[in-house]
Design an enzyme around this catalytic site. Sequence first.
Site, PDB file in Angstrom:
ATOM      1  N   ASP A  13       0.809  -1.209   0.000  1.00 41.95           N
ATOM      2  CA  ASP A  13       0.000   0.000   0.000  1.00 41.95           C
ATOM      3  C   ASP A  13       0.850   1.269   0.000  1.00 41.95           C
ATOM      4  OD1 ASP A  13      -2.362  -1.359  -0.060  1.00 41.95           O
ATOM      5  OD2 ASP A  13      -2.768  -1.214   2.076  1.00 41.95           O
ATOM      6  N   LYS A  57      -3.612   3.483  -2.385  1.00 40.85           N
ATOM      7  CA  LYS A  57      -4.512   4.586  -2.721  1.00 40.85           C
ATOM      8  C   LYS A  57      -3.993   5.831  -2.025  1.00 40.85           C
ATOM      9  CE  LYS A  57      -8.542   1.508  -2.681  1.00 40.85           C
ATOM     10  NZ  LYS A  57      -7.888   0.369  -2.008  1.00 40.85           N
ATOM     11  N   MET A  67      -7.585   9.225   9.388  1.00 44.53           N
ATOM     12  CA  MET A  67      -8.166   9.656   8.114  1.00 44.53           C
ATOM     13  C   MET A  67      -9.155  10.803   8.302  1.00 44.53           C
ATOM     14  SD  MET A  67      -8.707   5.846   6.461  1.00 44.53           S
ATOM     15  CE  MET A  67      -9.509   5.241   7.955  1.00 44.53           C
TER      16      MET A  67
END
Length: 262
Positions: free
Chosen positions: A45, A67, A180
């Site tokens: 990742d 991502k 996040m």
Amino acid sequence: MINTQIKTFVKEPRITLVGAGPGDPDLITLKAIKALKSADVVLYDALVNDELLEFAPAEATRVFVGKRSGDHSYSQDAVNRLMIDYALNYGHVVRLKGGDPFVFGRGFEELDFAASYSIAAEVIPGVSSSIAVPGLQGIPVTHRGLSESFWVVTGTTSSGKVSQDVYEAAKSRATVIVLMGIKKLAEIAEIFKAEGKQRLPVAVIQNGSMEGEKIAVATVDTIVETARDKNIDSPAIIIFGDVVGLHPLFQPIRAFYEFAEE
């Protein structure tokens, strides 16, 4: 005449979900390193430190499936299918994920997908940034007399909205760690203000455990401006709670409030 037959030895497909830790390559576990050393393929990742890829064999295939903010070229479904394809064709796939695979890492989705193809899968936990990053800054998520528990919540749900759990967490006396959520910092701060917590200590830490680490320490009232002044962006975590008041950067803020109240 001697007949010869070429035999193809196909490795048994298997998948290992590995937590890479918060970013510092030294914070990965020994078991995770052993898994990497036996990998035929590594799917990694965006938040994985590239140095960790060096533990994989030189001939192993390395595939970036991360991502980053604004870039969603690899959907979760695409990652799931790549993981299965590589396992069936190459053998041992190490799915290397930042932090811990089961802390907002969608690890169980990948585990479940592997099971649907009857592919053996193992999980190797990782050091979660939610606890490690505050700890590396000397901020305990619990401390006697200040916090008896902690919440780890996502700041942004799949629909793009602030999680309802943030509203619930803001009502508690617990330490609240938001992952996040940096893009929603102003909105989240307003949620805490609505609970009368304008002076609650807050820390925002970008690139925790990494060389380019940045930290902003303030109160709920001033954290948005302070984080902006420090040019803090993602990836970052937010810590709300009295335990943040133990950080050296909060001491001048505490002294200011005490002086103002005299």
